[in-house]
Design a protein around this motif. Structure first.
Motif, PDB file in Angstrom:
ATOM      1  N   MET A   1       0.828  -1.111  -0.063  1.00 25.60           N
ATOM      2  CA  MET A   1      -0.031   0.055   0.015  1.00 25.60           C
ATOM      3  C   MET A   1       0.866   1.193   0.013  1.00 25.60           C
ATOM      4  N   ARG A   2       1.977   1.014   0.810  1.00 24.71           N
ATOM      5  CA  ARG A   2       2.833   2.345   0.865  1.00 24.71           C
ATOM      6  C   ARG A   2       3.485   2.692  -0.530  1.00 24.71           C
ATOM      7  N   GLU A   3       3.994   1.685  -1.243  1.00 31.05           N
ATOM      8  CA  GLU A   3       4.467   1.717  -2.679  1.00 31.05           C
ATOM      9  C   GLU A   3       3.408   2.146  -3.502  1.00 31.05           C
ATOM     10  N   ARG A   4       2.165   1.782  -3.400  1.00 31.93           N
ATOM     11  CA  ARG A   4       1.381   2.171  -4.363  1.00 31.93           C
ATOM     12  C   ARG A   4       0.612   3.666  -4.246  1.00 31.93           C
ATOM     13  N   ARG A   5       0.806   4.036  -2.901  1.00 32.42           N
ATOM     14  CA  ARG A   5       0.539   5.418  -2.886  1.00 32.42           C
ATOM     15  C   ARG A   5       1.525   6.396  -3.342  1.00 32.42           C
ATOM     16  N   SER A   6       2.983   5.880  -2.941  1.00 32.66           N
ATOM     17  CA  SER A   6       3.941   6.890  -3.747  1.00 32.66           C
ATOM     18  C   SER A   6       3.927   6.905  -5.118  1.00 32.66           C
ATOM     19  N   LEU A   7       3.354   5.796  -5.830  1.00 28.02           N
ATOM     20  CA  LEU A   7       3.586   5.471  -7.385  1.00 28.02           C
ATOM     21  C   LEU A   7       2.134   6.024  -8.056  1.00 28.02           C
ATOM     22  N   VAL A   8       1.055   5.829  -7.671  1.00 27.67           N
ATOM     23  CA  VAL A   8      -0.126   6.043  -8.199  1.00 27.67           C
ATOM     24  C   VAL A   8      -0.841   7.222  -7.493  1.00 27.67           C
ATOM     25  N   GLU A   9      -0.767   7.605  -6.502  1.00 29.64           N
ATOM     26  CA  GLU A   9      -1.646   8.633  -5.778  1.00 29.64           C
ATOM     27  C   GLU A   9      -1.292  10.020  -6.345  1.00 29.64           C
ATOM     28  N   HIS A  10       0.134  10.196  -6.375  1.00 29.15           N
ATOM     29  CA  HIS A  10       0.602  11.573  -6.494  1.00 29.15           C
ATOM     30  C   HIS A  10       0.052  12.031  -7.884  1.00 29.15           C
ATOM     31  N   PRO A  11       0.161  11.409  -9.188  1.00 29.79           N
ATOM     32  CA  PRO A  11      -0.238  11.734 -10.421  1.00 29.79           C
ATOM     33  C   PRO A  11      -1.676  12.009 -10.236  1.00 29.79           C
ATOM     34  N   PHE A  12      -2.335  10.959  -9.749  1.00 30.12           N
ATOM     35  CA  PHE A  12      -3.868  11.262  -9.866  1.00 30.12           C
ATOM     36  C   PHE A  12      -4.348  12.308  -8.991  1.00 30.12           C
ATOM     37  N   GLY A  13      -3.777  12.657  -7.885  1.00 30.63           N
ATOM     38  CA  GLY A  13      -4.011  13.854  -7.139  1.00 30.63           C
ATOM     39  C   GLY A  13      -3.665  15.179  -7.830  1.00 30.63           C
ATOM     40  N   THR A  14      -2.423  15.104  -8.514  1.00 27.21           N
ATOM     41  CA  THR A  14      -2.174  16.036  -9.338  1.00 27.21           C
ATOM     42  C   THR A  14      -3.137  16.640 -10.430  1.00 27.21           C
ATOM     43  N   ILE A  15      -3.561  15.743 -11.163  1.00 26.43           N
ATOM     44  CA  ILE A  15      -4.594  15.680 -12.183  1.00 26.43           C
ATOM     45  C   ILE A  15      -6.000  16.204 -11.588  1.00 26.43           C
ATOM     46  N   LYS A  16      -6.182  15.516 -10.297  1.00 23.70           N
ATOM     47  CA  LYS A  16      -7.485  16.131  -9.845  1.00 23.70           C
ATOM     48  C   LYS A  16      -7.430  17.478  -9.374  1.00 23.70           C
ATOM     49  N   ALA A  17      -6.220  17.789  -8.842  1.00 21.97           N
ATOM     50  CA  ALA A  17      -5.961  19.519  -8.682  1.00 21.97           C
ATOM     51  C   ALA A  17      -6.162  20.338  -9.920  1.00 21.97           C
ATOM     52  N   TRP A  18      -5.472  19.783 -11.193  1.00 18.94           N
ATOM     53  CA  TRP A  18      -5.704  20.695 -12.290  1.00 18.94           C
ATOM     54  C   TRP A  18      -7.104  20.845 -12.893  1.00 18.94           C
ATOM     55  N   MET A  19      -7.912  19.665 -12.560  1.00 17.80           N
ATOM     56  CA  MET A  19      -9.498  19.518 -12.704  1.00 17.80           C
ATOM     57  C   MET A  19     -10.315  20.522 -11.802  1.00 17.80           C
ATOM     58  N   GLY A  20      -9.537  21.007 -10.645  1.00 19.73           N
ATOM     59  CA  GLY A  20     -10.284  21.985  -9.757  1.00 19.73           C
ATOM     60  C   GLY A  20     -10.984  21.107  -8.776  1.00 19.73           C
ATOM     61  N   HIS A  21     -10.684  19.877  -8.523  1.00 17.95           N
ATOM     62  CA  HIS A  21     -11.320  19.076  -7.323  1.00 17.95           C
ATOM     63  C   HIS A  21     -12.864  19.006  -7.631  1.00 17.95           C
ATOM     64  N   THR A  22     -12.970  18.695  -8.739  1.00 23.75           N
ATOM     65  CA  THR A  22     -14.484  18.667  -9.150  1.00 23.75           C
ATOM     66  C   THR A  22     -14.903  17.528  -9.896  1.00 23.75           C
ATOM     67  N   HIS A  23     -15.893  17.320 -10.155  1.00 30.17           N
ATOM     68  CA  HIS A  23     -16.421  16.144 -11.030  1.00 30.17           C
ATOM     69  C   HIS A  23     -15.931  16.553 -12.573  1.00 30.17           C
ATOM     70  N   PHE A  24     -16.203  15.271 -13.159  1.00 31.84           N
ATOM     71  CA  PHE A  24     -15.846  15.375 -14.818  1.00 31.84           C
ATOM     72  C   PHE A  24     -17.066  16.106 -15.298  1.00 31.84           C
ATOM     73  N   LEU A  25     -16.409  16.974 -16.480  1.00 30.43           N
ATOM     74  CA  LEU A  25     -17.343  17.957 -17.235  1.00 30.43           C
ATOM     75  C   LEU A  25     -18.210  16.998 -18.120  1.00 30.43           C
TER      76      LEU A  25
END
Length: 63
Positions: A1-25
């Motif tokens: 879980m720690r490895e997954r968090r460091s590999l997957v969660e960061h890009p997903f969180g960054t993309i989500k922040a670019w989207m404005g922490h909102t739903h899909f358009l």
């Protein structure tokens, strides 16, 4: 879980922040897949520009 968090969660969180922490358009799965694919492409290109610079990346795209 720690490895997954460091590999997957960061890009997903960054993309989500670019989207404005909102739903899909878009609605419906094919449209949402297209929207997330464009966000992932932009994320990868931004990383490529950070590593290679813009000029080599543009030359690679033209080839």
């Amino acid at each position: 879980m720690r490895e997954r968090r460091s590999l997957v969660e960061h890009p997903f969180g960054t993309i989500k922040a670019w989207m404005g922490h909102t739903h899909f358009l878009m609605k419906r799965l094919p449209n949402v897949k297209t929207q997330i694919s464009l966000h992932i492409l932009a994320y990868n290109m931004k990383g490529g520009m950070a590593v290679l610079g813009t000029k080599p990346l543009m030359e690679a795209i033209r080839a």
